[in-house]
Design a protein around this motif. Structure first.
Motif, PDB file in Angstrom:
ATOM      1  N   ILE A  98       0.909  -1.125  -0.031  1.00 37.14           N
ATOM      2  CA  ILE A  98      -0.065  -0.158  -0.062  1.00 37.14           C
ATOM      3  C   ILE A  98       0.907   1.196  -0.053  1.00 37.14           C
ATOM      4  O   ILE A  98       1.759   1.365   0.889  1.00 37.14           O
ATOM      5  CB  ILE A  98      -1.109   0.015   1.319  1.00 37.14           C
ATOM      6  CG1 ILE A  98      -1.724  -1.276   1.236  1.00 37.14           C
ATOM      7  CG2 ILE A  98      -1.950   1.331   1.244  1.00 37.14           C
ATOM      8  CD1 ILE A  98      -2.717  -1.346   2.477  1.00 37.14           C
ATOM      9  N   ILE A  99       0.572   2.082  -1.096  1.00 36.55           N
ATOM     10  CA  ILE A  99       1.486   3.313  -0.884  1.00 36.55           C
ATOM     11  C   ILE A  99       0.597   4.494  -0.866  1.00 36.55           C
ATOM     12  O   ILE A  99      -0.428   4.501  -1.576  1.00 36.55           O
ATOM     13  CB  ILE A  99       2.189   3.489  -2.125  1.00 36.55           C
ATOM     14  CG1 ILE A  99       3.249   2.331  -2.610  1.00 36.55           C
ATOM     15  CG2 ILE A  99       2.866   5.032  -2.488  1.00 36.55           C
ATOM     16  CD1 ILE A  99       3.746   2.254  -3.909  1.00 36.55           C
ATOM     17  N   ARG A 100       0.968   5.363   0.091  1.00 37.09           N
ATOM     18  CA  ARG A 100       0.031   6.588   0.254  1.00 37.09           C
ATOM     19  C   ARG A 100       0.978   7.953   0.179  1.00 37.09           C
ATOM     20  O   ARG A 100       1.863   7.998   1.047  1.00 37.09           O
ATOM     21  CB  ARG A 100      -0.476   6.494   1.821  1.00 37.09           C
ATOM     22  CG  ARG A 100      -1.661   5.398   1.810  1.00 37.09           C
ATOM     23  CD  ARG A 100      -2.446   5.698   3.115  1.00 37.09           C
ATOM     24  NE  ARG A 100      -1.598   5.124   4.223  1.00 37.09           N
ATOM     25  CZ  ARG A 100      -1.539   3.758   4.606  1.00 37.09           C
ATOM     26  NH1 ARG A 100      -2.230   2.828   4.187  1.00 37.09           N
ATOM     27  NH2 ARG A 100      -0.771   3.526   5.742  1.00 37.09           N
ATOM     28  N   CYS A 101       0.674   8.736  -0.629  1.00 36.37           N
ATOM     29  CA  CYS A 101       1.557   9.820  -0.673  1.00 36.37           C
ATOM     30  C   CYS A 101       0.808  11.111  -0.851  1.00 36.37           C
ATOM     31  O   CYS A 101      -0.448  11.235  -1.324  1.00 36.37           O
ATOM     32  CB  CYS A 101       2.465   9.889  -2.099  1.00 36.37           C
ATOM     33  SG  CYS A 101       3.846   8.619  -1.931  1.00 36.37           S
ATOM     34  N   ASP A 102       1.261  12.254  -0.145  1.00 31.54           N
ATOM     35  CA  ASP A 102       0.418  13.423  -0.230  1.00 31.54           C
ATOM     36  C   ASP A 102       0.412  13.957  -1.494  1.00 31.54           C
ATOM     37  O   ASP A 102       1.359  13.886  -2.393  1.00 31.54           O
ATOM     38  CB  ASP A 102       1.286  14.487   0.531  1.00 31.54           C
ATOM     39  CG  ASP A 102       0.813  14.334   2.151  1.00 31.54           C
ATOM     40  OD1 ASP A 102       0.292  13.648   2.510  1.00 31.54           O
ATOM     41  OD2 ASP A 102       1.681  15.009   2.741  1.00 31.54           O
ATOM     42  N   ARG A 103      -0.520  14.494  -1.936  1.00 27.43           N
ATOM     43  CA  ARG A 103      -0.797  15.059  -3.463  1.00 27.43           C
ATOM     44  C   ARG A 103       0.017  16.342  -3.536  1.00 27.43           C
ATOM     45  O   ARG A 103       0.358  16.989  -2.746  1.00 27.43           O
ATOM     46  CB  ARG A 103      -2.203  15.420  -3.424  1.00 27.43           C
ATOM     47  CG  ARG A 103      -3.304  14.312  -3.395  1.00 27.43           C
ATOM     48  CD  ARG A 103      -4.631  14.869  -3.864  1.00 27.43           C
ATOM     49  NE  ARG A 103      -4.774  15.553  -4.960  1.00 27.43           N
ATOM     50  CZ  ARG A 103      -5.854  16.071  -5.265  1.00 27.43           C
ATOM     51  NH1 ARG A 103      -6.913  16.321  -4.701  1.00 27.43           N
ATOM     52  NH2 ARG A 103      -5.822  16.663  -6.759  1.00 27.43           N
ATOM     53  N   HIS A 104       0.429  16.411  -4.563  1.00 25.55           N
ATOM     54  CA  HIS A 104       1.428  17.638  -5.179  1.00 25.55           C
ATOM     55  C   HIS A 104       2.737  17.644  -4.107  1.00 25.55           C
ATOM     56  O   HIS A 104       2.973  18.822  -3.886  1.00 25.55           O
ATOM     57  CB  HIS A 104       0.700  19.084  -4.878  1.00 25.55           C
ATOM     58  CG  HIS A 104      -0.709  19.251  -5.516  1.00 25.55           C
ATOM     59  ND1 HIS A 104      -0.818  18.688  -7.008  1.00 25.55           N
ATOM     60  CD2 HIS A 104      -1.977  19.094  -5.002  1.00 25.55           C
ATOM     61  CE1 HIS A 104      -2.245  18.610  -7.161  1.00 25.55           C
ATOM     62  NE2 HIS A 104      -2.826  19.032  -6.127  1.00 25.55           N
ATOM     63  N   LEU A 105       3.343  16.664  -4.069  1.00 29.37           N
ATOM     64  CA  LEU A 105       4.675  16.615  -3.486  1.00 29.37           C
ATOM     65  C   LEU A 105       5.624  17.278  -4.244  1.00 29.37           C
ATOM     66  O   LEU A 105       5.706  16.933  -5.485  1.00 29.37           O
ATOM     67  CB  LEU A 105       4.940  14.936  -3.090  1.00 29.37           C
ATOM     68  CG  LEU A 105       4.543  14.444  -1.715  1.00 29.37           C
ATOM     69  CD1 LEU A 105       4.857  13.039  -1.672  1.00 29.37           C
ATOM     70  CD2 LEU A 105       5.028  15.093  -0.383  1.00 29.37           C
TER      71      LEU A 105
END
Length: 854
Positions: A731-738
């Motif tokens: 599972i990959i979770r990244c903040d948007r617009h990094l």
């Protein structure tokens, strides 16, 4: 004009008349005259009837009745009336008896001559004469209509009183003459009307309004009458009592003032009390009825067994001095003692004659305060003479002491009487004389400007004893105003020689601690910082003001909480701790500190705080790490050189074969993608071999802007087969617009792959790997967390060492390479247990622009 007056005698209630408290002589004489005139007028009228009547014998009974009631009326005046003390209450009683007598006579007349028209006519003429007399009397008389209370008749006095003419008054509603201060005038008048209908009579005070809008108070008496023309109606007799009412009000005010004054007041005549105010009654727990008529000496009976002697003393002082002053005590009913200050003087009253006026002031609290002050003075003297400090008072004008406590002999060597003629400057060391003189003159000037403000002032000076020896002293002084109007300087002198020596030693010790090369800080039992030295501020970046009062956890790193838990567990268990911990400076920079913590105990052995001593060994730690890594790098370099040739040749053949296969036209899209992935992996192996070969002589990587989100997606694609094999969910979770990360692409790929591979190897089937990525304070935070078996605490410090591994067949280079890549990018990598309590969690913190972490 004929007038019949009908009165219901049973409804007259004389006791309901308003009772006045004071004397009103003029009103009494006025009503006496009016009543007497009416009786004479009635007698004359009835006598005329008798003369004109043919049957004079039959009227003898009538005449006898008239004579009886006339004599009764006049007799009532002389019985009730006191010519020296005519009260308004008595006057109303006189008027009432007169009116009742007249009404009874009228009833007898009606009974005896009711059917005889000639006598009735003569009687009517006589009454008409009486009606004309009403126009001349100084009382306002008016007839009121029974249903709406409008005016039917008003005499001349009514015109004068209200300022209206008679034709204006006739037909006027009664409420026109009432002031609005009476409230709802219509309701008020309706209430009067109901009383008249029920009782036949009404009396009271009314606030009227004149034609010119001025007001006056009237006393009105109203009853039911019968008029041949108007029928049954109401007759009102009224006089202006504004002046009397004001006088009564003032008398009430003065009486209230006398009752409310703070002192008890009495009036005595011939040795007996004839007046006592309420305050005097309260002082002696008595009722007025108990005091009035009682002997004046009753109030002194408990002061002396011979009250006659006190009265003789009182009379003697009054004769000699004109006044008497004495203090007395009296035991009250509840057992408490009452102290009074009694002042008696003689007054001459025109009516009462020679009287005594006594003023009794309650001084019980003053006596209690005097007693308390005396006790306090005795206690103060006992304390002042038995303490080592010298208490003194100095007369500024005479420039000498006027009081010294007994301890002066022990401190200065002088007896108190020896120093009484000395100046305050005689015992000062020479170097302090000019300072003390200037200081006292300045403070004296301030005190003269504002005497309401004077606080104690402390000075630390050197004083001389009688034998010439010098000692250190603390002198506290304050200016005061004496009862004689003089200005005094009061003070307390204390020998602080030993305290100063101790303070000097503590000052030296404090300076030594403050200038120590180690960071030293002290905490209380709640771990609040109470002291820090200069080195602490230098190392941590926190000023003394910022550090003192804060919690010691300002230095903690949240990722190393277990280290601090171990530290305080050790302190609580053994009383001390010694070890190396990582701390955080004010700017976020991490440093290694050799830390020693010890408990501070009081005389009873109770813990009252902790002292910590730290040395910044970051550089030493880095040098040790560098030497250690060089040794390991040498081994790795040798290992890399030995296997590089063996791997590179087969790898070259595989790479060439992959390139040939990629040229084939029969390949599907998926096959081409797989071949591309294999080719890239071969290239990465080639780069890895090259890196292994140059570990002993590392070179800088090429940094570029990287989209970390895309890199994570590519990494997931590369790990697809390994994840599917074990049915592991990534599972990959990244903040948007990094934002882009400035880093080495190869290094980041290697870092992510190594961490995910490490997680996959620690998991059995059906595991979960979670990757979170977010931005915080211009730093990229990335965590790789699994739900595998986890890492033993004793293995955590060695995880990033080269060749260290807990898995069989593993080279032990994966996490070592990860650590090297992170350090190369000036970041930090931490490892801890996962949030769920199982598995492992690796956290990486990297600066976006390639600058140092924190």
């Amino acid at each position: 004009m004929t007038l019949y007056i009908l009165v219901d005698i049973d409804k007259i209630k004389i006791e309901e008349f308003y009772e006045w408290k004071r004397k009103m002589n003029g009103m009494g004489y006025l009503f006496f005259g009016i009543s007497f005139a009416l009786v004479l007028l009635l007698f004359a009228s009835l006598f005329a009837i008798f003369l004109l009547s043919e049957k004079r014998k039959s009227n003898l009974v009538l005449i006898s009745s008239i004579m009886f009631f006339a004599v009764l009326n006049l007799f009532s005046h002389f019985i009730v009336q006191d010519k020296e003390n005519i009260s308004y209450q008595k006057t109303l009683l006189i008027l009432s008896i007169s009116i009742i007598s007249i009404f009874i006579v009228f009833l007898i007349v009606v009974i005896f001559v009711g059917g005889r028209k000639d006598i009735l006519s003569s009687f009517g003429k006589s009454i008409f004469t009486a009606e004309r007399m009403l126009e001349e009397i100084p009382v306002a008389v008016r007839l009121l209509k029974k249903d709406d209370m409008s005016i039917l008749y008003a005499n001349r006095k009514t015109e004068e009183l209200f300022g209206y003419k008679k034709d204006e008054l006739i037909g006027m509603p009664l409420h026109f003459l009432y002031s609005s201060e009476c409230g709802d005038k219509m309701d008020y008048i309706e209430g009067i009307r109901k009383d008249l209908l029920e009782k036949g009579i009404w009396q009271g005070e009314i606030l009227h309004i004149k034609k010119n809008n001025s007001t006056f108070w009237g006393m009105a008496f109203t009853c039911t009458v019968f008029h041949p023309k108007y029928g049954e109606c109401f007759m009102t007799w009224e006089v202006d009592i504004s002046d009397w009412r004001y006088s009564e009000k003032m008398i009430s005010v003065f009486e209230k003032i006398l009752n409310d004054v703070a002192s008890g007041i009495l009036l005595a005549k011939e040795g007996n009390i004839i007046y006592a105010n309420q305050r005097l009654c309260n002082l002696y727990d008595s009722q007025k009825s108990e005091l009035i008529g009682a002997p004046f000496s009753l109030l002194f009976s408990e002061q002396s067994s011979n009250s006659e002697y006190l009265m003789e003393k009182l009379e003697r002082q009054l004769s000699e001095k004109g006044e008497f002053h004495e203090e007395f005590f009296h035991k009250k009913n509840d057992g408490s003692v009452l102290w009074t200050e009694v002042s008696v003087s003689r007054v001459e009253n025109p009516k009462l004659g020679d009287c005594l006026v006594g003023i009794f002031t309650d001084i019980t609290k003053i006596k209690e305060m005097e007693k308390a002050a005396k006790n306090a003075q005795e206690q103060y003297s006992m304390i002042a003479n038995n303490i080592s400090d010298v208490i003194w008072s100095f007369d500024i004008e005479e420039n000498r002491y006027n009081y010294l406590s007994a301890s002066v002999e022990k401190l200065f060597g002088y007896k108190p009487e020896e120093m009484l003629n000395m100046s305050i400057f005689d015992n000062l060391a020479e170097e302090y004389i000019s300072y003390a003189d200037e200081n006292l003159r300045r403070r004296k000037q301030s005190f003269l400007m504002d005497k309401s403000f004077s606080s104690f002032h402390s000075d630390f000076v050197d004083l001389k004893r009688k034998d010439g020896r010098i000692f250190n002293a603390e002198v506290k002084t304050r200016f005061i105003s004496g009862e004689d109007g003089k200005i005094y300087l009061i003070g307390l002198t204390r020998d602080i020689t030993k305290e100063k020596e101790m303070i000097d030693k503590l000052t030296i010790l404090k300076r030594a601690v403050d200038n120590a090369l180690e960071s030293i800080f002290i905490m209380d039992c709640n771990l609040l910082v109470t002291y820090v030295n200069s080195k602490f501020s230098e190392i941590t970046g926190y000023s003394k003001e910022e550090a003192i009062g804060s919690f010691s956890k300002i230095l903690r790193i949240k990722e190393n909480d277990f280290e601090y838990e171990n530290l305080w567990n050790e302190v609580k268990k053994t009383g001390s701790y010694s070890g190396i911990i990582r701390c955080k400076k004010k700017d976020g920079t991490l440093f290694f500190a050799q830390t020693n913590v010890s408990t501070i105990r009081d005389d009873r052995g109770d813990v009252i705080g902790y002292v910590a001593v730290q040395n910044d060994i970051t550089k030493q730690k880095e040098l040790e790490e560098m030497v250690k890594n060089k040794e390991k790098m040498a081994i790795i370099g040798q290992f890399a050189g030995a296997i590089a040739h063996e791997i590179k040749n087969p790898l070259f053949s595989i790479t060439g074969g992959l390139q040939i296969l990629q040229l084939s036209e029969n390949l599907t899209r998926e096959e081409k993608e797989d071949l591309e992935v294999l080719y890239k992996e071969c290239m990465r192996i080639d780069r890895l071999i090259k890196q292994l070969k140059i570990h002993s002589t590392p070179q800088s990587s090429v940094f570029e802007n990287i989209d970390i989100s895309s890199l994570l997606v590519e990494m997931k694609s590369l790990m697809k087969s390994s994840l599917v094999e074990k049915n592991i969910e990534l599972i990959i979770r990244c903040d948007r617009h990094l934002p882009f990360l400035k880093a080495s692409r190869d290094g980041m790929e290697q870092l992510l792959l190594n961490l995910v591979i490490n997680a996959v190897e620690s998991l059995e089937k059906d595991g979960i790997i979670e990757i979170d990525c977010w931005l915080e304070d211009k730093f990229l935070h990335l965590t790789v967390e699994d739900n595998g078996k986890g890492i033993k605490p004793e293995h955590i410090p060695h995880l990033f060492d080269p060749l260290f591994s807990t898995k069989s067949g593993n080279s032990g280079l994966g996490l070592f390479v990860c650590k090297r890549i992170v350090v190369e990018h000036k970041g930090e990598i931490f490892v801890s247990s996962s949030k769920a309590g199982k598995g492992a969690c690796f956290e990486i913190i990297l600066p976006l622009n390639g600058e140092n972490y924190a």
